[in-house]
Design a protein around this motif. Structure first.
Motif, PDB file in Angstrom:
ATOM      1  N   CYS A 257       0.868  -1.098   0.125  1.00 31.60           N
ATOM      2  CA  CYS A 257      -0.072  -0.273   0.081  1.00 31.60           C
ATOM      3  C   CYS A 257       0.855   1.492   0.203  1.00 31.60           C
ATOM      4  CB  CYS A 257      -0.559   0.073   1.097  1.00 31.60           C
ATOM      5  SG  CYS A 257      -2.008  -1.636   0.856  1.00 31.60           S
ATOM      6  N   TYR A 258       0.400   1.899  -0.838  1.00 36.39           N
ATOM      7  CA  TYR A 258       1.125   3.688  -0.793  1.00 36.39           C
ATOM      8  C   TYR A 258       0.341   4.394  -0.786  1.00 36.39           C
ATOM      9  CZ  TYR A 258       5.175   0.833  -2.909  1.00 36.39           C
ATOM     10  OH  TYR A 258       6.382  -0.287  -3.145  1.00 36.39           O
ATOM     11  N   PHE A 259       0.531   5.893   0.345  1.00 36.35           N
ATOM     12  CA  PHE A 259       0.450   6.945   0.151  1.00 36.35           C
ATOM     13  C   PHE A 259       0.664   7.529  -1.165  1.00 36.35           C
ATOM     14  CE2 PHE A 259      -1.845   6.449   4.675  1.00 36.35           C
ATOM     15  CZ  PHE A 259      -3.157   5.935   4.605  1.00 36.35           C
ATOM     16  N   VAL A 260      -0.311   8.522  -1.886  1.00 34.16           N
ATOM     17  CA  VAL A 260       0.298   9.190  -2.965  1.00 34.16           C
ATOM     18  C   VAL A 260      -0.092  10.349  -2.831  1.00 34.16           C
ATOM     19  CG1 VAL A 260       0.722   9.948  -5.335  1.00 34.16           C
ATOM     20  CG2 VAL A 260       0.228   7.692  -4.554  1.00 34.16           C
ATOM     21  N   THR A 261       0.619  11.757  -2.777  1.00 31.88           N
ATOM     22  CA  THR A 261      -0.044  13.442  -2.734  1.00 31.88           C
ATOM     23  C   THR A 261       1.553  13.685  -3.584  1.00 31.88           C
ATOM     24  OG1 THR A 261      -0.169  12.726  -0.408  1.00 31.88           O
ATOM     25  CG2 THR A 261       0.274  15.387  -1.256  1.00 31.88           C
ATOM     26  N   GLY A 262       0.600  13.990  -4.946  1.00 31.08           N
ATOM     27  CA  GLY A 262       1.775  14.322  -5.859  1.00 31.08           C
ATOM     28  C   GLY A 262       2.662  13.663  -6.662  1.00 31.08           C
ATOM     29  N   SER A 263       3.912  14.633  -6.376  1.00 31.07           N
ATOM     30  CA  SER A 263       5.359  13.326  -7.010  1.00 31.07           C
ATOM     31  C   SER A 263       5.852  12.141  -5.731  1.00 31.07           C
ATOM     32  CB  SER A 263       5.917  14.134  -7.086  1.00 31.07           C
ATOM     33  OG  SER A 263       6.806  14.784  -6.149  1.00 31.07           O
ATOM     34  N   ASP A 264       5.090  12.412  -4.264  1.00 30.26           N
ATOM     35  CA  ASP A 264       5.528  11.443  -3.632  1.00 30.26           C
ATOM     36  C   ASP A 264       5.015  10.251  -3.148  1.00 30.26           C
ATOM     37  OD1 ASP A 264       6.545  11.672  -0.449  1.00 30.26           O
ATOM     38  OD2 ASP A 264       5.167  11.430   0.270  1.00 30.26           O
ATOM     39  N   ARG A 265       5.634   9.323  -3.114  1.00 31.21           N
ATOM     40  CA  ARG A 265       4.533   8.563  -2.623  1.00 31.21           C
ATOM     41  C   ARG A 265       5.096   7.361  -2.029  1.00 31.21           C
ATOM     42  NH1 ARG A 265       4.738   2.897  -5.926  1.00 31.21           N
ATOM     43  NH2 ARG A 265       3.179   2.842  -6.089  1.00 31.21           N
ATOM     44  N   ARG A 266       4.386   8.047  -0.475  1.00 35.90           N
ATOM     45  CA  ARG A 266       5.035   7.582   0.486  1.00 35.90           C
ATOM     46  C   ARG A 266       4.511   5.371   0.929  1.00 35.90           C
ATOM     47  NH1 ARG A 266       2.865   7.710   6.106  1.00 35.90           N
ATOM     48  NH2 ARG A 266       1.643   8.828   5.203  1.00 35.90           N
ATOM     49  N   ASP A 267       5.666   4.051   0.967  1.00 36.84           N
ATOM     50  CA  ASP A 267       4.860   3.252   1.428  1.00 36.84           C
ATOM     51  C   ASP A 267       4.349   2.333   2.950  1.00 36.84           C
ATOM     52  OD1 ASP A 267       4.847   0.281   2.021  1.00 36.84           O
ATOM     53  OD2 ASP A 267       6.758  -0.062   1.476  1.00 36.84           O
ATOM     54  N   THR A 268       3.518   2.405   3.161  1.00 44.77           N
ATOM     55  CA  THR A 268       2.760   2.489   4.322  1.00 44.77           C
ATOM     56  C   THR A 268       2.613   0.672   4.957  1.00 44.77           C
ATOM     57  OG1 THR A 268       0.354   2.088   3.290  1.00 44.77           O
ATOM     58  CG2 THR A 268       1.546   4.173   4.072  1.00 44.77           C
ATOM     59  N   GLY A 269       2.877  -0.084   4.295  1.00 42.28           N
ATOM     60  CA  GLY A 269       3.039  -1.536   4.892  1.00 42.28           C
ATOM     61  C   GLY A 269       1.845  -1.820   3.241  1.00 42.28           C
ATOM     62  N   HIS A 270       1.620  -3.272   4.115  1.00 44.88           N
ATOM     63  CA  HIS A 270       1.106  -4.054   3.974  1.00 44.88           C
ATOM     64  C   HIS A 270      -0.625  -4.729   3.747  1.00 44.88           C
ATOM     65  CE1 HIS A 270       4.880  -5.772   2.730  1.00 44.88           C
ATOM     66  NE2 HIS A 270       4.204  -6.396   1.108  1.00 44.88           N
ATOM     67  N   VAL A 271      -1.570  -5.162   3.154  1.00 40.00           N
ATOM     68  CA  VAL A 271      -2.812  -5.499   3.504  1.00 40.00           C
ATOM     69  C   VAL A 271      -2.861  -7.150   2.737  1.00 40.00           C
ATOM     70  CG1 VAL A 271      -3.896  -4.581   1.173  1.00 40.00           C
ATOM     71  CG2 VAL A 271      -5.138  -5.025   3.069  1.00 40.00           C
ATOM     72  N   ILE A 280     -14.336 -12.436   2.369  1.00 37.14           N
ATOM     73  CA  ILE A 280     -13.246 -12.334   2.923  1.00 37.14           C
ATOM     74  C   ILE A 280     -13.079 -12.407   3.892  1.00 37.14           C
ATOM     75  CG2 ILE A 280     -12.154 -10.499   2.847  1.00 37.14           C
ATOM     76  CD1 ILE A 280     -12.022  -9.136   0.822  1.00 37.14           C
ATOM     77  N   SER A 281     -12.745 -13.155   4.982  1.00 43.38           N
ATOM     78  CA  SER A 281     -12.884 -13.327   6.588  1.00 43.38           C
ATOM     79  C   SER A 281     -11.788 -13.032   7.419  1.00 43.38           C
ATOM     80  CB  SER A 281     -13.033 -15.248   6.629  1.00 43.38           C
ATOM     81  OG  SER A 281     -11.330 -15.595   6.365  1.00 43.38           O
ATOM     82  N   SER A 282     -11.334 -12.402   5.973  1.00 41.87           N
ATOM     83  CA  SER A 282     -10.204 -11.414   7.224  1.00 41.87           C
ATOM     84  C   SER A 282      -9.092 -10.796   6.667  1.00 41.87           C
ATOM     85  CB  SER A 282      -9.602 -12.451   8.183  1.00 41.87           C
ATOM     86  OG  SER A 282      -8.087 -13.411   7.599  1.00 41.87           O
ATOM     87  N   ILE A 283      -9.083  -9.252   7.032  1.00 37.28           N
ATOM     88  CA  ILE A 283      -8.220  -8.411   6.522  1.00 37.28           C
ATOM     89  C   ILE A 283      -6.900  -8.432   7.370  1.00 37.28           C
ATOM     90  CG2 ILE A 283      -7.991  -6.148   5.549  1.00 37.28           C
ATOM     91  CD1 ILE A 283     -10.698  -6.093   5.299  1.00 37.28           C
ATOM     92  N   THR A 284      -5.761  -8.241   7.336  1.00 38.52           N
ATOM     93  CA  THR A 284      -4.208  -7.967   8.286  1.00 38.52           C
ATOM     94  C   THR A 284      -4.385  -6.496   7.417  1.00 38.52           C
ATOM     95  OG1 THR A 284      -4.205  -9.906   8.991  1.00 38.52           O
ATOM     96  CG2 THR A 284      -2.231  -8.736   9.397  1.00 38.52           C
ATOM     97  N   ARG A 285      -3.797  -5.379   8.064  1.00 41.51           N
ATOM     98  CA  ARG A 285      -3.205  -4.214   7.524  1.00 41.51           C
ATOM     99  C   ARG A 285      -2.064  -4.089   8.129  1.00 41.51           C
ATOM    100  NH1 ARG A 285      -1.313  -0.872   4.943  1.00 41.51           N
ATOM    101  NH2 ARG A 285      -1.878   1.574   4.786  1.00 41.51           N
ATOM    102  N   PHE A 286      -1.130  -4.411   7.605  1.00 39.43           N
ATOM    103  CA  PHE A 286      -0.170  -4.529   8.239  1.00 39.43           C
ATOM    104  C   PHE A 286       0.855  -3.305   7.883  1.00 39.43           C
ATOM    105  CE2 PHE A 286       0.109  -9.035   7.970  1.00 39.43           C
ATOM    106  CZ  PHE A 286       0.743  -9.709   8.778  1.00 39.43           C
ATOM    107  N   LEU A 287       0.703  -1.916   9.225  1.00 35.88           N
ATOM    108  CA  LEU A 287       1.061  -1.020   8.983  1.00 35.88           C
ATOM    109  C   LEU A 287       3.064  -0.856   9.072  1.00 35.88           C
ATOM    110  CD1 LEU A 287      -1.130   0.607  12.001  1.00 35.88           C
ATOM    111  CD2 LEU A 287      -1.375   0.706   9.535  1.00 35.88           C
ATOM    112  N   ASN A 288       3.173   0.011   8.579  1.00 35.10           N
ATOM    113  CA  ASN A 288       4.662   0.255   7.653  1.00 35.10           C
ATOM    114  C   ASN A 288       5.055   1.663   9.137  1.00 35.10           C
ATOM    115  OD1 ASN A 288       7.166   0.600   7.296  1.00 35.10           O
ATOM    116  ND2 ASN A 288       6.550   1.698   5.513  1.00 35.10           N
ATOM    117  N   PRO A 289       6.308   0.949  10.223  1.00 31.93           N
ATOM    118  CA  PRO A 289       6.471   1.691  11.758  1.00 31.93           C
ATOM    119  C   PRO A 289       6.771   2.723  10.856  1.00 31.93           C
ATOM    120  CG  PRO A 289       7.843  -0.276  11.526  1.00 31.93           C
ATOM    121  CD  PRO A 289       6.871  -1.088   9.914  1.00 31.93           C
ATOM    122  N   GLY A 290       7.485   2.740   9.588  1.00 30.12           N
ATOM    123  CA  GLY A 290       8.110   3.785   9.061  1.00 30.12           C
ATOM    124  C   GLY A 290       6.929   5.269   8.717  1.00 30.12           C
TER     125      GLY A 290
END
Length: 290
Positions: A257-271, A280-290
């Motif tokens: 998963c990435y948050f995109v703002t203009g030219s900035d693309r920030r890695d936010t982890g996995h789903v 879907i029985s479960s969603i695990t949203r692994f947050l990027n601690p960075g």
């Protein structure tokens, strides 16, 4: 040094996976693999070849992991602060150190889905560590009971008792998967998730679906609770858009998963998704601690 690297190279990937199963954390598995190899390098002159090199390495890795679990007392990682006000969680999870394991590092011929799925890895973290070790060594790695007793410096009778208790604590294995349906459900989820289409996501969930977010302890059970959290999360992104890239993990459909703002693309982890039949029985949203 080169000869040691050549000796251990065939076992490094499987030892890393063993450490991951024991610890539930990809990062900790990296550290413990290095500790294992360092201990093996130092102890190689005393290796008497009464067992195979592979068995000897597994003994070192298992005991290093057991020591790490005992010494750390499973201290949870720092709880991240969300940039929005989340709804009250249904419950708070107890395995907040859990991390995904990339499919790219898994050997298709050697790793069965049921032995790497998140539900199995989570269950291992909740077992007494020596029970988990016995289960992994016997049921996953096919060591015999006497071999496992030697690896754990205990008796075959103790191993049998540990196995019985560990097996009793496990849920039923996952049902056979329909990969075509699974891919379709995952694709529909990814499109809806990126578009903040919460209504569509709710239609894709089972009635008892849950959402977890390691290292945050918050857990949400049921479509209404999950939808409430996703709506709050979408509202907290301001002008950023969400992009997803396929990145399988733990033999499950997963996305980076990435948050995109203009030219900035920030890695936010996995789903990572667990799909039962066509829902879907479960969603695990692994947050990027960075």
């Amino acid at each position: 040094m080169q000869s040691f690297e050549e000796l251990t190279a065939p076992y490094r990937r499987e030892l890393h996976l063993h450490c991951y199963r024991m610890l539930g954390s990809f990062t900790d598995a990296d550290d413990l693999l290095q500790e294992t190899l360092l201990a093996a390098w130092r102890g190689l002159p005393a290796f008497d070849e009464r067992s195979s090199l592979r068995t000897w390495l597994y003994k070192i890795a298992t005991n290093r992991c057991l020591n790490a679990i005992r010494d750390s007392k499973r201290r949870p990682p720092a709880e991240p602060l969300p940039p929005f006000d989340p709804p009250e969680p249904t419950s708070r999870g107890d395995v907040t150190w859990l991390q995904p394991y990339p499919d790219a590092l898994l050997d298709d011929q050697l790793v069965k889905r049921e032995n790497i799925e998140l539900a199995f890895i989570t269950a291992l973290q909740r077992m007494p560590p020596r029970q988990a070790a016995a289960l992994i060594l016997v049921d996953v790695l096919d060591f015999s009971t006497p071999e496992t007793a030697e690896l754990l410096d205990t008796t075959p009778t103790a191993v049998k008792g540990a196995l019985q208790r560990a097996r009793a604590s496990l849920h039923s294995p996952p049902p056979p998967r329909d990969t075509e349906t699974e891919r379709d459900v995952a694709r529909r989820f990814a499109e809806a998730f990126a578009a903040d289409d919460i209504t569509t996501i709710k239609t894709l969930l089972t009635d008892d679906a849950w959402l977890a977010m390691p290292p945050a302890p918050h857990q949400y059970y049921g479509p209404p609770a999950i939808a409430a959290f996703l709506e709050a999360s979408a509202g907290g992104r301001d002008s950023a858009t969400l992009e997803l890239e396929p990145a399988g993990a733990n033999r499950l459909p997963a996305y980076r998963c990435y948050f995109v703002t203009g030219s900035d693309r920030r890695d936010t982890g996995h789903v990572v998704l667990t799909i039962s039949d066509d829902r879907i029985s479960s969603i695990t949203r692994f947050l990027n601690p960075g």
